[in-house]
Design a protein around this motif. Structure first.
Motif, mmCIF file in Angstrom:
data_model
loop_
_atom_site.group_PDB
_atom_site.id
_atom_site.type_symbol
_atom_site.label_atom_id
_atom_site.label_comp_id
_atom_site.label_asym_id
_atom_site.label_seq_id
_atom_site.Cartn_x
_atom_site.Cartn_y
_atom_site.Cartn_z
ATOM 1 N N VAL A 80 -4.343 -8.313 14.123
ATOM 2 C CA VAL A 80 -4.045 -6.922 14.003
ATOM 3 C C VAL A 80 -2.753 -6.619 13.318
ATOM 4 C CG1 VAL A 80 -3.338 -4.568 15.104
ATOM 5 C CG2 VAL A 80 -5.304 -6.065 15.894
ATOM 6 N N PRO A 81 -1.446 -7.447 13.861
ATOM 7 C CA PRO A 81 -0.180 -7.210 12.883
ATOM 8 C C PRO A 81 -0.264 -7.676 11.512
ATOM 9 C CG PRO A 81 0.118 -8.413 15.266
ATOM 10 C CD PRO A 81 -1.416 -8.243 14.879
ATOM 11 N N SER A 82 -1.049 -8.523 11.221
ATOM 12 C CA SER A 82 -1.144 -9.222 9.974
ATOM 13 C C SER A 82 -1.671 -8.029 9.077
ATOM 14 C CB SER A 82 -2.319 -10.315 9.703
ATOM 15 O OG SER A 82 -2.088 -11.149 10.835
ATOM 16 N N VAL A 83 -2.898 -7.326 9.295
ATOM 17 C CA VAL A 83 -3.650 -6.367 8.703
ATOM 18 C C VAL A 83 -2.554 -5.233 8.443
ATOM 19 C CG1 VAL A 83 -5.826 -5.059 8.375
ATOM 20 C CG2 VAL A 83 -5.709 -7.468 9.352
ATOM 21 N N LYS A 84 -2.162 -4.773 9.623
ATOM 22 C CA LYS A 84 -1.377 -3.501 9.636
ATOM 23 C C LYS A 84 -0.109 -3.596 8.904
ATOM 24 C CE LYS A 84 -3.370 -1.445 13.894
ATOM 25 N NZ LYS A 84 -3.133 -1.094 15.025
ATOM 26 N N ALA A 85 0.610 -4.810 8.919
ATOM 27 C CA ALA A 85 1.667 -4.789 7.994
ATOM 28 C C ALA A 85 1.514 -4.585 6.591
ATOM 29 C CB ALA A 85 2.491 -6.195 8.375
ATOM 30 N N LYS A 91 -4.882 6.342 7.295
ATOM 31 C CA LYS A 91 -4.542 5.137 7.925
ATOM 32 C C LYS A 91 -5.126 5.051 9.410
ATOM 33 C CE LYS A 91 -0.845 5.440 10.302
ATOM 34 N NZ LYS A 91 0.482 5.450 11.047
ATOM 35 N N ARG A 92 -4.968 6.159 10.057
ATOM 36 C CA ARG A 92 -5.756 5.903 11.500
ATOM 37 C C ARG A 92 -7.028 5.494 11.399
ATOM 38 N NH1 ARG A 92 -5.369 11.509 15.228
ATOM 39 N NH2 ARG A 92 -6.044 10.527 17.047
ATOM 40 N N GLU A 93 -7.957 6.151 10.583
ATOM 41 C CA GLU A 93 -9.042 5.761 10.666
ATOM 42 C C GLU A 93 -9.448 3.991 10.084
ATOM 43 O OE1 GLU A 93 -11.248 9.837 8.723
ATOM 44 O OE2 GLU A 93 -10.433 8.130 7.497
ATOM 45 N N VAL A 94 -8.385 3.716 9.240
ATOM 46 C CA VAL A 94 -8.528 2.141 8.836
ATOM 47 C C VAL A 94 -8.190 1.381 10.049
ATOM 48 C CG1 VAL A 94 -7.602 0.280 7.296
ATOM 49 C CG2 VAL A 94 -8.247 2.521 6.616
ATOM 50 N N PHE A 95 -6.954 2.032 10.726
ATOM 51 C CA PHE A 95 -6.359 0.963 12.196
ATOM 52 C C PHE A 95 -7.379 0.898 13.288
ATOM 53 C CE2 PHE A 95 -1.610 0.934 10.939
ATOM 54 C CZ PHE A 95 -1.844 0.590 9.715
ATOM 55 N N ALA A 96 -8.101 1.983 13.000
ATOM 56 C CA ALA A 96 -9.203 2.075 14.328
ATOM 57 C C ALA A 96 -10.330 1.021 14.031
ATOM 58 C CB ALA A 96 -9.906 3.543 14.229
ATOM 59 N N ALA A 147 -19.822 -1.068 2.662
ATOM 60 C CA ALA A 147 -18.772 -1.828 2.314
ATOM 61 C C ALA A 147 -18.594 -2.990 1.555
ATOM 62 C CB ALA A 147 -17.869 -1.732 3.507
ATOM 63 N N GLY A 148 -19.920 -3.505 1.526
ATOM 64 C CA GLY A 148 -19.957 -4.844 0.848
ATOM 65 C C GLY A 148 -19.464 -5.810 1.634
ATOM 66 N N VAL A 149 -19.308 -5.712 3.134
ATOM 67 C CA VAL A 149 -19.152 -6.783 3.784
ATOM 68 C C VAL A 149 -20.262 -7.302 4.682
ATOM 69 C CG1 VAL A 149 -17.566 -7.182 5.806
ATOM 70 C CG2 VAL A 149 -16.720 -5.730 4.134
ATOM 71 N N SER A 150 -20.138 -8.616 4.969
ATOM 72 C CA SER A 150 -21.430 -9.285 5.778
ATOM 73 C C SER A 150 -21.199 -8.801 7.259
ATOM 74 C CB SER A 150 -21.423 -10.764 5.737
ATOM 75 O OG SER A 150 -22.364 -11.184 6.839
ATOM 76 N N PRO A 151 -22.155 -8.418 7.810
ATOM 77 C CA PRO A 151 -22.297 -8.077 9.125
ATOM 78 C C PRO A 151 -21.925 -9.220 9.896
ATOM 79 C CG PRO A 151 -24.244 -6.919 8.010
ATOM 80 C CD PRO A 151 -23.712 -7.980 7.147
ATOM 81 N N GLU A 179 -7.916 -4.246 2.392
ATOM 82 C CA GLU A 179 -8.555 -3.281 1.438
ATOM 83 C C GLU A 179 -10.357 -3.187 1.919
ATOM 84 O OE1 GLU A 179 -5.267 -4.697 -1.029
ATOM 85 O OE2 GLU A 179 -6.896 -5.773 0.589
ATOM 86 N N GLU A 180 -10.744 -4.228 2.441
ATOM 87 C CA GLU A 180 -11.953 -4.426 3.178
ATOM 88 C C GLU A 180 -12.203 -3.478 4.490
ATOM 89 O OE1 GLU A 180 -14.359 -8.669 1.799
ATOM 90 O OE2 GLU A 180 -12.365 -8.794 3.089
ATOM 91 N N PHE A 181 -11.190 -3.638 5.242
ATOM 92 C CA PHE A 181 -11.074 -2.850 6.444
ATOM 93 C C PHE A 181 -11.365 -1.365 5.998
ATOM 94 C CE2 PHE A 181 -9.321 -6.440 8.654
ATOM 95 C CZ PHE A 181 -10.409 -6.398 9.701
ATOM 96 N N ALA A 182 -10.527 -1.199 4.865
ATOM 97 C CA ALA A 182 -10.506 0.419 4.542
ATOM 98 C C ALA A 182 -11.870 0.846 3.841
ATOM 99 C CB ALA A 182 -9.706 0.575 3.297
ATOM 100 N N ARG A 183 -12.721 -0.146 3.295
ATOM 101 C CA ARG A 183 -13.745 0.308 2.769
ATOM 102 C C ARG A 183 -14.767 0.483 3.812
ATOM 103 N NH1 ARG A 183 -13.450 -4.035 -0.983
ATOM 104 N NH2 ARG A 183 -15.239 -5.268 -0.173
ATOM 105 N N ILE A 184 -14.796 -0.309 4.888
ATOM 106 C CA ILE A 184 -15.394 -0.034 6.224
ATOM 107 C C ILE A 184 -15.151 1.396 6.881
ATOM 108 C CG2 ILE A 184 -16.051 -0.929 8.609
ATOM 109 C CD1 ILE A 184 -15.300 -3.667 7.537
#
Length: 306
Positions: A175-180, A223-228, A262-266, A276-281
């Motif tokens: 979480v810290p890595s992605v949010k930073a 940002k809120r949606e991505v962080f969720a 989102a182009g991400v494997s389930p 960027e991938e979290f944002a697409r999801i």
């Protein structure tokens, strides 16, 4: 700029004397470990690439070791301090040791997590020895609240430094890595030994450098949606994203739909994904798309009426 006096910075004896006069005993509750080495604080300022035109905000200045080193170089320094005694004493320390720069210093006596504005010009840099127990939330809050902060250098527990700077695929990526990374390019910028602190902590420290993204991440999600999505993915990090995001999406099947879109494997796990991938999801959450479709349909119907 007038050159500061050679002995302006605080050494071990100065720190202990100041603490005695103030009756200060560093507390574990606030993660207080004061830097007692002038070479270390000057190294931090150099690594932070502080410039003569910078307006620097410092969180948790303590007795003023790093504050004085920042004032040697920066145009202005604003320090945010929560401790009543330390906040009360710091302006006097600056005035006594660096009188020619005292007018360039401002103090905000507050919890950094509650700070929404700062006096004077907007900050361009954040440099801080962050208390270990609140390092990540304070860092993210400051980056979010003050978008003018271009460069950041924080000293944190080595383990926290590793997490913040970890790339996708690393065991400590989370979480810290992605949010930073939502705000900035993040990298490790050095290590700090235990013997430069009083009291000496039981852990090593690390420097983390963050350079604000030149342009915000391109996404239609907030940002809120991505962080969720990020929080849900790492709450059960051993599970596949299809399972981990079931609660967030409403069901595992709905999570799979969002992931595929989102182009991400389930079957992937959170630790392998970029911000960027979290944002697409987040962009492909089913209920949000359904709401958009309903709104669009309503607008089209309205516009077609005579």
């Amino acid at each position: 700029m007038t050159s500061p006096t050679p002995d302006a910075l605080l050494g071990p004896a100065d720190i202990r004397e100041l603490a005695d006069v103030l009756g200060v005993r560093p507390t574990k509750q606030r993660g207080q470990n004061f830097v007692i080495d002038a070479n270390t604080v000057r190294r931090i300022v150099r690594t932070a690439q502080v410039r003569p035109d910078d307006v620097v905000v410092e969180v948790g200045p303590g007795l003023g070791s790093l504050t004085l080193a920042l004032l040697e170089v920066a145009d202005r320094v604003t320090a945010v301090e929560i401790d009543d005694v330390l906040a009360g004493a710091l302006p006097s320390t600056i005035a006594a040791r660096m009188p020619e720069r005292a007018e360039r210093f401002a103090l905000v006596h507050s919890d950094a997590m509650q700070v929404r504005e700062l006096p004077g010009p907007a900050p361009t840099a954040l440099v801080a020895n962050l208390p270990y127990n609140v390092a990540v939330p304070v860092l993210l809050h400051m980056l979010d609240t003050f978008p003018t902060i271009e460069r950041t250098l924080v000293m944190v527990q080595a383990e926290v430094a590793d997490r913040l700077a970890a790339p996708p695929g690393s065991k400590v990526y989370g979480v810290p890595s992605v949010k930073a990374n939502w705000y900035a390019d993040v990298k490790r910028a050095g290590s700090i030994g235990r013997n430069v602190f009083w009291p000496a902590p039981n852990v090593d420290s690390g420097l983390v450098s963050l350079t604000r993204r030149a342009e915000p991440l391109k996404t239609t999600a907030t940002k809120r949606e991505v962080f969720a999505v990020v929080d849900a993915a790492f709450a059960q990090r051993r599970k596949t994203l299809r399972a981990a995001l079931a609660g967030w999406a409403g069901s595992a099947a709905a999570a799979e739909v969002a992931l595929v879109a989102a182009g991400v494997s389930p079957q992937a796990r959170g630790e392998s994904l970029t911000v960027e991938e979290f944002a697409r999801i987040a962009e492909n959450k089913a209920e949000d798309k359904a709401e958009d479709k309903a709104q669009s349909k309503a607008e089209n119907k309205e516009s077609s009426q005579p």
